[in-house]
Design an enzyme around this catalytic site. Structure first.
Site, PDB file in Angstrom:
ATOM      1  N   ASP A 160     -27.119 -41.034  28.310  1.00 55.87           N
ATOM      2  CA  ASP A 160     -28.099 -40.195  27.622  1.00 55.87           C
ATOM      3  C   ASP A 160     -27.391 -38.945  27.098  1.00 55.87           C
ATOM      4  O   ASP A 160     -26.387 -38.494  27.660  1.00 55.87           O
ATOM      5  CB  ASP A 160     -29.205 -39.801  28.597  1.00 55.87           C
ATOM      6  CG  ASP A 160     -30.440 -39.251  27.887  1.00 55.87           C
ATOM      7  OD1 ASP A 160     -30.514 -39.358  26.654  1.00 55.87           O
ATOM      8  OD2 ASP A 160     -31.330 -38.723  28.579  1.00 55.87           O
TER       9      ASP A 160
ATOM     10  N   ALA B 118     -11.050 -32.502  25.962  1.00 55.70           N
ATOM     11  CA  ALA B 118     -11.300 -33.524  26.973  1.00 55.70           C
ATOM     12  C   ALA B 118     -10.112 -34.469  27.089  1.00 55.70           C
ATOM     13  O   ALA B 118      -9.414 -34.749  26.104  1.00 55.70           O
ATOM     14  CB  ALA B 118     -12.561 -34.308  26.623  1.00 55.70           C
TER      15      ALA B 118
ATOM     16  N   GLY C 296      -8.043 -37.980  27.562  1.00 57.96           N
ATOM     17  CA  GLY C 296      -8.203 -39.281  26.927  1.00 57.96           C
ATOM     18  C   GLY C 296      -7.725 -39.278  25.491  1.00 57.96           C
ATOM     19  O   GLY C 296      -7.310 -38.245  24.939  1.00 57.96           O
TER      20      GLY C 296
ATOM     21  N   LYS D 237      -7.896 -39.073  21.654  1.00 57.71           N
ATOM     22  CA  LYS D 237      -8.790 -38.360  20.749  1.00 57.71           C
ATOM     23  C   LYS D 237      -9.532 -39.346  19.858  1.00 57.71           C
ATOM     24  O   LYS D 237      -8.956 -40.293  19.330  1.00 57.71           O
ATOM     25  CB  LYS D 237      -8.003 -37.367  19.896  1.00 57.71           C
ATOM     26  CG  LYS D 237      -7.435 -36.190  20.684  1.00 57.71           C
ATOM     27  CD  LYS D 237      -6.704 -35.221  19.769  1.00 57.71           C
ATOM     28  CE  LYS D 237      -6.126 -34.056  20.560  1.00 57.71           C
ATOM     29  NZ  LYS D 237      -5.387 -33.101  19.687  1.00 57.71           N
TER      30      LYS D 237
ATOM     31  N   MET E 205     -11.756 -40.750  16.597  1.00 56.15           N
ATOM     32  CA  MET E 205     -11.626 -40.644  15.146  1.00 56.15           C
ATOM     33  C   MET E 205     -12.855 -40.009  14.515  1.00 56.15           C
ATOM     34  O   MET E 205     -12.805 -39.537  13.379  1.00 56.15           O
ATOM     35  CB  MET E 205     -11.387 -42.023  14.536  1.00 56.15           C
ATOM     36  CG  MET E 205     -10.155 -42.725  15.075  1.00 56.15           C
ATOM     37  SD  MET E 205      -9.941 -44.381  14.413  1.00 56.15           S
ATOM     38  CE  MET E 205      -9.469 -43.990  12.727  1.00 56.15           C
TER      39      MET E 205
END
Length: 574
Positions: free
Chosen positions: A370, A314, A316, A318, A320
């Site tokens: 959700d 994905a 953005g 990463k 932690m």
């Protein structure tokens, strides 16, 4: 073996029926809570209903395991159980829910079972039940009555059993709203008709009527929210905007408490009214989130068959704690808890699961995404990009099982895909940036009013939806707001204190100094002054303490799922 098959089938169906009975009992309490303004009890009842499914599945599994013994992991046995179960639920009007209950039972009983077409109900759909028109589902109001009579009859049909603040004024406000929005665009004909679901949708401090009017050869949907304060019950507004309706059924909202005899028929009606929402989202919204998960998985499988792109890491920064990947053509992200956390993160995998469980049971007030939790989730190996495969092996190797053609992931969460706020702010224009940082602050404050403190409030942990709402989605550091200690920073007085490289005062685990938020919350230079000015209260510990005090007194702060500007009486408190 025949007796064991019948025992297993009977117990699954019996526990399913007991689950539905208890589900309906808890749902039926909502009107009384609304009538008596028992808001804390309303929330507690909602959480109790959310826990039901897991408890009944665990109970069912326990009884079955004691009886089936050696057949526990026997595919032939479960194949015959499924065939027998299909026969006895065939004429049920809620058989799609029964199929999902069966799926949940076998998944918890048969060790390490991935999705199996032969043993489970994988490709069936919500429309396996007949969706014929049902007079028990909705009231019908013919256009020949005229607008005044229709509105008056609607108000009479939905009597909440308590006094109205000003019923006559409510009627005229609704009449005016219909005239301004519908009758200025369409002229009623003899075929014009209005339908309103008989079941009232309850959530938090509000009750909602959902209906539609057939006019201009199409259905015009509407939602009427009612509130109940010390002055009585009153109509708060009338909603026609499909975008607002979609948000009211959003993945960031808690589920409704609504009576439904045949869930698939209600979903069919809602699908015609709130067309922006998918079937699985509507099942979620009416409280059947486990079947919503089933419908989501079916949608995922169909998309997988009709697409060719590969799963990728994905976009953005990463995380932690979580490894996150996505299928670019699909509007979902997949989140896995890492095997090891780098400092300063100090928690276990189970603690992270507990945080996600907390969110699933809490009021999300339109500001938390959700999730669906999956075990033994299968993905074709040839659809996984090399970079993602390496990332998975490096960070979550303990969760991976490889077969010849498939990667099976032991545990993951799915969540709606959003643009990370930090990336959004890097590319959007100034006006959109101003709106985004306003939304960012609103999100944090509305979570606070729901007794949630996000913990890590970096912009990378928030996402921007298609409607440009900002939603929080990183839950590993959330806490209850009432557990936090908000304080002004001690003032440095000595030379050593002023120039100390690290804080010279003690900081306990739950100590928070809101003044420090200014340093890290927004980095974009041209929009930061607007953010600091617009959300000055964010940096004032006294403001946070005031919210805590209201929550401790038992006050439920209502989160309006629609713009306050469209309220009929904006001065009326919820």
């Amino acid at each position: 073996m025949k007796n064991t098959i019948e025992f297993t089938t009977k117990n699954i169906l019996n526990d399913f029926e007991l689950y539905l009975e208890e589900f309906n009992k808890l749902t039926a309490l909502a009107p009384e809570f609304f009538k008596n303004r028992q808001w804390t009890a309303m929330q507690a009842n909602h959480k109790k209903r959310l826990r039901l499914y897991k408890d009944f599945i665990a109970n069912c599994r326990g009884k079955i395991i004691q009886e089936i013994g050696e057949f526990k992991n026997n595919s032939t046995f479960w194949l015959e159980v499924k065939q027998h179960f299909s026969m006895i639920i065939n004429n049920r009007k809620n058989k799609e829910l029964a199929e999902t209950f069966y799926n949940s039972t076998i998944r918890k009983t048969f060790d390490n079972l991935a999705v199996d077409d032969s043993l489970m109900y994988v490709h069936e759909g919500y429309n396996t039940c007949d969706l014929h028109p049902n007079d028990d589902l909705y009231y019908t109001y013919p256009s020949a009555w005229g607008l005044q009579k229709i509105i008056r009859q609607i108000m009479d049909d939905f009597d909440f059993g308590v006094k109205y603040y000003n019923k006559e004024e409510d009627i005229q406000l609704l009449v005016r709203a219909v005239r301004e929005v519908i009758l200025t665009r369409y002229k009623p004909t003899k075929d014009t008709v209005t339908q309103v679901l008989k079941s009232v949708f309850y959530r938090n401090k509000a009750a909602y009527l959902i209906g539609r009017t057939r006019v201009g050869d199409k259905w015009m949907p509407f939602i009427i929210p009612f509130l109940h304060n010390e002055n009585g019950v009153y109509v708060d507004t009338m909603i026609f905007d499909p975008r607002i309706m979609a948000h009211m059924f959003s993945f960031s909202r808690s589920y409704f408490m609504v009576k439904t005899t045949i869930p698939s028929q209600m979903v069919s009606f809602l699908n015609a009214v709130i067309s922006h929402k998918q079937i699985h989202e509507l099942y979620n919204a009416i409280g059947f989130n486990k079947h919503g998960k089933t419908e989501f998985y079916r949608d995922f499988l169909i998309h997988l068959e009709n697409s060719q792109d590969q799963f990728e890491i994905a976009e953005g920064i990463k995380g932690m704690v979580m490894t996150v990947f996505t299928l670019p053509s699909y509007n979902i992200v997949f989140k896995l808890i890492k095997d090891h956390f780098e400092p300063p993160k100090d928690m276990t995998r189970q603690q992270v699961k507990d945080k996600y469980k907390l969110v699933s049971l809490h009021d999300r007030v339109g500001r938390m995404a959700d999730t669906h939790e999956f075990e033994y989730f299968s993905i074709p190996l040839d659809r996984i990009s090399p970079a993602l495969m390496q990332e998975l092996k490096n960070t979550v190797n303990s969760l991976l099982i490889f077969t010849e053609k498939t990667l099976i992931i032991k545990h993951l969460y799915t969540e709606r895909k959003m643009i990370p706020l930090n990336l959004y702010l890097e590319s959007c224009d100034l006006e959109d940036a101003k709106l985004a940082v306003e939304e960012y602050g609103n999100s944090i404050l509305q979570l606070a009013q729901a007794n949630i403190f996000p913990g890590d409030m970096m912009t990378k942990n928030f996402g921007v939806t298609r409607q440009k709402r900002v939603i929080f989605y990183d839950y590993d550091e959330i806490e209850f707001l009432t557990d936090m200690n908000f304080s002004w920073k001690p003032k440095a007085e000595t030379y050593e204190q002023i120039y100390a490289p690290t804080p010279w005062y003690n900081i306990a685990k739950h100590d928070v100094f809101p003044e420090d938020f200014k340093r890290f919350m927004i980095g974009r230079v041209d929009v930061k002054p607007h953010f600091l000015s617009y959300h000055q209260e964010l940096f004032n510990p006294d403001y946070w303490s005031q919210i805590q005090e209201r929550i401790r007194k038992g006050e439920l702060l209502h989160a309006f799922p629609y713009p306050k500007e469209i309220r009929f009486r904006p001065e009326q408190p919820a």
